[in-house]
Scaffold this motif. Structure first.
Motif, PDB file in Angstrom:
ATOM      1  N   GLY A 129       0.793  -1.223   0.000  1.00  0.00           N
ATOM      2  CA  GLY A 129       0.000   0.000   0.000  1.00  0.00           C
ATOM      3  C   GLY A 129       0.824   1.271   0.000  1.00  0.00           C
ATOM      4  N   LYS A 130       2.069   1.186   0.416  1.00  0.00           N
ATOM      5  CA  LYS A 130       2.956   2.356   0.392  1.00  0.00           C
ATOM      6  C   LYS A 130       3.194   2.819  -1.037  1.00  0.00           C
ATOM      7  N   TYR A 131       3.230   1.862  -1.962  1.00  0.00           N
ATOM      8  CA  TYR A 131       3.539   2.173  -3.359  1.00  0.00           C
ATOM      9  C   TYR A 131       2.292   2.213  -4.240  1.00  0.00           C
ATOM     10  N   ILE A 132       1.299   1.400  -3.886  1.00  0.00           N
ATOM     11  CA  ILE A 132       0.030   1.415  -4.612  1.00  0.00           C
ATOM     12  C   ILE A 132      -1.066   1.534  -3.559  1.00  0.00           C
ATOM     13  N   PHE A 135      -4.169  -0.806  -2.590  1.00  0.00           N
ATOM     14  CA  PHE A 135      -4.048  -2.103  -1.919  1.00  0.00           C
ATOM     15  C   PHE A 135      -4.087  -1.973  -0.393  1.00  0.00           C
ATOM     16  N   ALA A 136      -4.080  -0.766   0.111  1.00  0.00           N
ATOM     17  CA  ALA A 136      -4.171  -0.578   1.562  1.00  0.00           C
ATOM     18  C   ALA A 136      -5.562  -0.906   2.076  1.00  0.00           C
ATOM     19  N   ASN A 137      -6.548  -0.917   1.191  1.00  0.00           N
ATOM     20  CA  ASN A 137      -7.936  -1.147   1.610  1.00  0.00           C
ATOM     21  C   ASN A 137      -8.519  -2.445   1.070  1.00  0.00           C
ATOM     22  N   VAL A 138      -7.670  -3.336   0.577  1.00  0.00           N
ATOM     23  CA  VAL A 138      -8.165  -4.568  -0.030  1.00  0.00           C
ATOM     24  C   VAL A 138      -8.776  -5.488   1.034  1.00  0.00           C
ATOM     25  N   LYS A 139      -9.769  -6.285   0.638  1.00  0.00           N
ATOM     26  CA  LYS A 139     -10.417  -7.254   1.531  1.00  0.00           C
ATOM     27  C   LYS A 139     -10.091  -8.676   1.091  1.00  0.00           C
ATOM     28  N   ARG A 160      -3.016  -9.088   8.085  1.00  0.00           N
ATOM     29  CA  ARG A 160      -1.854  -8.212   7.949  1.00  0.00           C
ATOM     30  C   ARG A 160      -1.803  -7.699   6.515  1.00  0.00           C
ATOM     31  N   PRO A 161      -1.114  -6.598   6.274  1.00  0.00           N
ATOM     32  CA  PRO A 161      -1.028  -6.061   4.914  1.00  0.00           C
ATOM     33  C   PRO A 161      -0.183  -6.952   3.994  1.00  0.00           C
ATOM     34  N   ILE A 162      -0.372  -6.815   2.698  1.00  0.00           N
ATOM     35  CA  ILE A 162       0.511  -7.438   1.714  1.00  0.00           C
ATOM     36  C   ILE A 162       1.856  -6.732   1.769  1.00  0.00           C
ATOM     37  N   ILE A 163       2.931  -7.496   1.788  1.00  0.00           N
ATOM     38  CA  ILE A 163       4.267  -6.902   1.734  1.00  0.00           C
ATOM     39  C   ILE A 163       4.927  -7.272   0.404  1.00  0.00           C
ATOM     40  N   ILE A 164       6.019  -6.610   0.089  1.00  0.00           N
ATOM     41  CA  ILE A 164       6.693  -6.818  -1.200  1.00  0.00           C
ATOM     42  C   ILE A 164       7.157  -8.265  -1.350  1.00  0.00           C
ATOM     43  N   GLN A 165       7.632  -8.864  -0.282  1.00  0.00           N
ATOM     44  CA  GLN A 165       8.057 -10.263  -0.335  1.00  0.00           C
ATOM     45  C   GLN A 165       6.921 -11.166  -0.783  1.00  0.00           C
ATOM     46  N   ASP A 166       5.695 -10.859  -0.359  1.00  0.00           N
ATOM     47  CA  ASP A 166       4.543 -11.656  -0.779  1.00  0.00           C
ATOM     48  C   ASP A 166       4.385 -11.659  -2.292  1.00  0.00           C
ATOM     49  N   VAL A 235       6.837   2.560 -10.021  1.00  0.00           N
ATOM     50  CA  VAL A 235       6.641   3.623  -9.034  1.00  0.00           C
ATOM     51  C   VAL A 235       7.972   4.014  -8.392  1.00  0.00           C
ATOM     52  N   VAL A 236       8.769   3.024  -8.030  1.00  0.00           N
ATOM     53  CA  VAL A 236      10.033   3.297  -7.340  1.00  0.00           C
ATOM     54  C   VAL A 236      11.066   3.916  -8.278  1.00  0.00           C
ATOM     55  N   SER A 237      11.132   3.404  -9.509  1.00  0.00           N
ATOM     56  CA  SER A 237      12.166   3.856 -10.446  1.00  0.00           C
ATOM     57  C   SER A 237      11.783   5.120 -11.196  1.00  0.00           C
ATOM     58  N   GLY A 238      10.475   5.391 -11.300  1.00  0.00           N
ATOM     59  CA  GLY A 238      10.021   6.521 -12.090  1.00  0.00           C
ATOM     60  C   GLY A 238      10.087   6.273 -13.579  1.00  0.00           C
ATOM     61  N   LYS A 239      10.230   5.014 -13.978  1.00  0.00           N
ATOM     62  CA  LYS A 239      10.315   4.632 -15.387  1.00  0.00           C
ATOM     63  C   LYS A 239       9.292   3.537 -15.682  1.00  0.00           C
ATOM     64  N   SER A 240       8.960   3.358 -16.954  1.00  0.00           N
ATOM     65  CA  SER A 240       8.112   2.226 -17.305  1.00  0.00           C
ATOM     66  C   SER A 240       8.874   0.944 -17.014  1.00  0.00           C
ATOM     67  N   LEU A 241       8.149  -0.149 -16.820  1.00  0.00           N
ATOM     68  CA  LEU A 241       8.799  -1.418 -16.507  1.00  0.00           C
ATOM     69  C   LEU A 241       9.775  -1.805 -17.610  1.00  0.00           C
ATOM     70  N   TYR A 242       9.349  -1.682 -18.862  1.00  0.00           N
ATOM     71  CA  TYR A 242      10.233  -2.049 -19.974  1.00  0.00           C
ATOM     72  C   TYR A 242      11.459  -1.144 -20.018  1.00  0.00           C
ATOM     73  N   GLN A 243      11.266   0.141 -19.819  1.00  0.00           N
ATOM     74  CA  GLN A 243      12.395   1.058 -19.850  1.00  0.00           C
ATOM     75  C   GLN A 243      13.426   0.692 -18.795  1.00  0.00           C
ATOM     76  N   PHE A 244      12.953   0.394 -17.577  1.00  0.00           N
ATOM     77  CA  PHE A 244      13.870   0.008 -16.502  1.00  0.00           C
ATOM     78  C   PHE A 244      14.582  -1.295 -16.843  1.00  0.00           C
ATOM     79  N   GLU A 245      13.821  -2.302 -17.280  1.00  0.00           N
ATOM     80  CA  GLU A 245      14.430  -3.602 -17.589  1.00  0.00           C
ATOM     81  C   GLU A 245      15.373  -3.501 -18.783  1.00  0.00           C
ATOM     82  N   LYS A 246      15.020  -2.691 -19.748  1.00  0.00           N
ATOM     83  CA  LYS A 246      15.881  -2.524 -20.922  1.00  0.00           C
ATOM     84  C   LYS A 246      17.209  -1.895 -20.534  1.00  0.00           C
TER      85      LYS A 246
END
Length: 431
Positions: A129-132, A135-139, A160-166, A235-246
């Motif tokens: 939920g910190k990044y999206i 998801f902080a309010n999901v049931k 408990r909330p979803i974490i990145i490891q999940d 969200v973290v990188s500020g780039k599209s997923l493809y741009q970051f991976e490329k």
């Protein structure tokens, strides 16, 4: 530099500069002739069984074609292509054929996220939920019997909330709707989450509006988790997923033909195709056409690639995070990813569709072999692997210093082929 490192770089270059199918075919034939199974401790005669098996699969119209690569102890032990790339055009299968690798995208997206973890920009224990925020309010959807005896869905708060490891180990409670049963899965299908031309941000919002199938951290359930992880990378990188991976993975590794869509018209004929009646993956899901670009970049299943490109990525993993003098991840990070993250101490149980199978746990982005027996297929404890819904698969056996990449386009035959190929490969060992 190992023989495979020497081979894989020219393979990528030759494919990129080849001006014709025949030129690429000639290069692949040359590479196949120069394999060294004996130096890799494998029997050339027994490896020949792979060709016999796959040729029979093609002759009996099980698959149109396939291509396979085996490296062991730094030696290229096997590299062969069979059949046709496209049953409609009858174009031969060649080294530059482009495949939908579907869930073999997951290890790549997870590597991208772990790069951010190493840089201190992301942490596995952080809440999704910190990044999206949606998801902080999901049931969580809990099935109960209604007054008429039919199942109804009760929406309850997560423990408990979803974490990145999940997201990385498929314990988020997010699910897939295209296979399996249950009211939550039916909601995924009814929501038509794949409909329209949406980007990763909108796709994540669609998933966040649906209930979780399980409490976060309680159950391994195959899911859109890695798609959501891809959005976190954005969200973290500020780039599209493809741009970051490329920028961080594809270009440095020389993975010139790995992307989410094949927009270069000159390369579109290289896309491998299944038989027309072998395109159905599951509920509301059929093989896509990567020649038609869309906004969605599915980190969990959207990439296309060639065998040479994916072999470069796999070699990097086997090397502990480096290739050709460049480090992508720390060897400690690769070891951490390759550990079992759903073992007894994690109190996580397998869901009803536990795809790693008996004898396997799950790490971050791929399955991890935890026991020498139990599984119906051979292998070594410590093996990591994953496969794609469209018929591709890879595995890495660190103890044997070996990796295998296989590519075909078939939904119907994929599971049977994976088992047969493991039997054939380990049956070719001499020492």
């Amino acid at each position: 530099m190992t023989l495979l490192r020497k081979c894989l770089l020219p393979l990528a270059v030759a494919i990129a500069v080849a001006t014709s199918v025949s030129a690429t075919s000639a290069f692949a034939d040359s590479l196949a002739r120069n394999t060294s199974p004996e130096a890799a401790g494998l029997s050339r005669e027994r490896l020949g069984r792979i060709g016999t098996y796959l040729k029979n699969e093609i002759a009996t119209n099980k698959i149109p074609g396939a291509i396979m690569l085996i490296q062991r102890k730094g030696k290229l032990a096997y590299f062969e292509a069979f059949g046709v790339r496209d049953p409609a055009t009858k174009a031969p299968m060649t080294a530059n054929s482009i495949f939908r690798i579907y869930s073999m995208s997951k290890p790549i997206t997870t590597v991208a996220a772990m790069m951010l973890v190493e840089e201190g920009k992301l942490s596995l224990d952080e809440q999704l939920g910190k990044y999206i925020p949606a998801f902080a309010n999901v049931k969580v959807g809990v099935e109960k019997k209604g007054e008429d005896g039919k199942p109804v869905l009760d929406l309850v708060a997560p423990t408990r909330p979803i974490i990145i490891q999940d997201l990385m180990r498929h314990t988020s409670g997010i699910t897939y709707g295209f296979f399996g049963e249950g009211l939550v899965k039916k909601m995924y299908v009814d929501a038509h989450v794949f409909a329209g031309d949406v980007d990763n941000a909108e796709f994540a919002e669609r998933i966040a509006k649906l209930p979780l199938a399980y409490q976060p951290g309680s159950t391994w359930d195959y899911s859109h988790s890695t798609d959501i992880l891809g959005r976190v990378v954005e969200v973290v990188s500020g780039k599209s997923l493809y741009q970051f991976e490329k920028e961080r993975i594809f270009d440095p590794l020389g993975m010139k033909d790995t992307s989410y869509y094949v927009t270069d018209k000159a390369k579109q004929p290289l896309v491998a195709e299944p038989f027309p009646n072998d395109r159905h993956i599951g509920n509301d899901a059929d093989m896509n056409d990567p020649r038609v670009p869309q906004k969605w970049e599915s980190g969990g299943g959207g990439l296309v690639s060639t065998i040479g490109d994916y072999a470069r990525f796999t070699q990097m993993l086997l090397n502990g995070g480096s290739l050709d003098g460049k480090r992508y991840l720390s060897p400690k990070t690769i070891a951490f990813m390759s550990a079992n993250h759903i073992g007894p101490a994690a109190s996580i149980v397998p869901g009803p569709y536990y795809l790693p199978g008996p004898g396997f746990g799950f790490g971050l982005g791929f399955a991890v072999r935890t026991e020498a027996g139990v599984s119906a297929v051979p292998g070594t404890v410590g093996e990591i692997n994953w496969s794609g819904a469209g018929g591709t698969t890879f595995w890495i056996d660190p103890k044997e210093e070996m990796f295998v990449v296989f590519m075909s386009q078939t939904v119907a035959q994929r599971t049977r082929l994976r088992v047969a190929l493991k039997n054939l490969v380990y049956g070719a060992f001499e020492k």
